[in-house]
Scaffold this motif. Structure first.
Motif, short mmCIF file in Angstrom:
data_model
loop_
_atom_site.label_atom_id
_atom_site.label_comp_id
_atom_site.label_asym_id
_atom_site.label_seq_id
_atom_site.Cartn_x
_atom_site.Cartn_y
_atom_site.Cartn_z
N TRP A 49 -40.12 32.91 7.68
CA TRP A 49 -41.24 32.19 8.95
C TRP A 49 -42.40 31.81 8.46
N THR A 50 -42.44 31.48 7.78
CA THR A 50 -43.47 29.96 6.98
C THR A 50 -42.71 28.85 6.62
N CYS A 53 -42.21 27.44 9.73
CA CYS A 53 -43.18 26.46 10.47
C CYS A 53 -42.67 25.04 9.14
N TYR A 67 -37.93 23.62 18.49
CA TYR A 67 -37.76 25.02 17.07
C TYR A 67 -36.56 25.35 16.51
N TRP A 80 -36.04 34.16 13.53
CA TRP A 80 -36.01 33.77 14.69
C TRP A 80 -35.86 34.43 15.94
N THR A 119 -46.99 31.63 17.53
CA THR A 119 -47.87 30.56 16.73
C THR A 119 -47.46 29.40 16.14
N PHE A 120 -47.11 28.03 16.13
CA PHE A 120 -46.54 27.18 15.51
C PHE A 120 -47.29 26.05 15.14
#
Length: 207
Positions: A49-50, A53, A67, A80, A119-120
């Motif tokens: 996930w990081t 981002c 995204y 994802w 949240t991104f």
């Protein structure tokens, strides 16, 4: 037709925050999606996930519709797959209703995990509205001795404004709920009843 995303996060099946959020949802005139974050917990974010981002920042992508463009590796695709349905529900909503009790001066871990997943970087949800149906064991209203310890409403209000660019936020709280079980708060039972009644009367859709 307006769409409501209704989230509950209390660990209690019969809770004051659930009662308040259900009252609001019952007055909603449009379509709605419901998710129980306590009964069906969202996984915590991981390294993949990081990476997503970081890739969004590097590419300068701020449009949620794009995204997925940066998702490449198998671990990122796995991350994802968790994000995508949660984010789709959030983006579809005109109003996000959150049942959120105060736990240890802040929000439930189940709610924080959901927030982390959806949240991104540089993400704006301006145009949406948030309604928080809260419950607190004591009273943390402005001017009370415990007000400085309120990292529940303060955190959510700051987060919605600072990260989602949303200032259309409404909070309705039932306070002193622990008067039902804590002998030290027994003398505040009348105040608990009044707070619950006021909250129930005040939590309704005004669309």
């Amino acid at each position: 037709m307006s769409h409501l995303l209704h989230l509950d996060s209390s660990a209690r099946r019969a809770s004051f925050s659930r009662e308040l959020s259900a009252r609001y949802a019952a007055t909603w005139a449009g379509t709605r999606t419901y998710r129980d974050l306590a009964a069906d917990p969202v996984p915590v974010i991981g390294e993949a996930w990081t990476e997503i981002c970081d890739a969004l920042l590097t590419a300068g992508i701020t449009d949620p519709e794009r995204y997925a463009d940066v998702v490449e590796t198998p671990s990122q695709k796995q991350a994802w797959a968790i994000v995508e349905p949660l984010l789709a529900e959030l983006l579809e909503a005109d109003v996000v209703l959150i049942g959120a009790p105060m736990y240890n001066f802040s929000i439930p871990a189940a709610l924080k995990t959901w927030i982390d997943q959806v949240t991104f970087p540089r993400m704006s949800l301006r145009g949406k509205a948030f309604v928080v149906a809260g419950a607190r064991g004591g009273t943390y209203a402005p001017g009370t001795p415990r007000a400085p310890f309120d990292h529940h409403e303060r955190y959510l209000r700051d987060f919605f404004a600072g990260h989602y660019d949303v200032d259309d936020v409404r909070f309705v709280h039932a306070e002193l709920t622990n008067a039902l079980v804590d002998p030290h708060l027994a003398a505040r039972e009348a105040d608990r009843v009044a707070s619950r009644r006021q909250a129930l009367e005040g939590v309704s859709w005004a669309g």
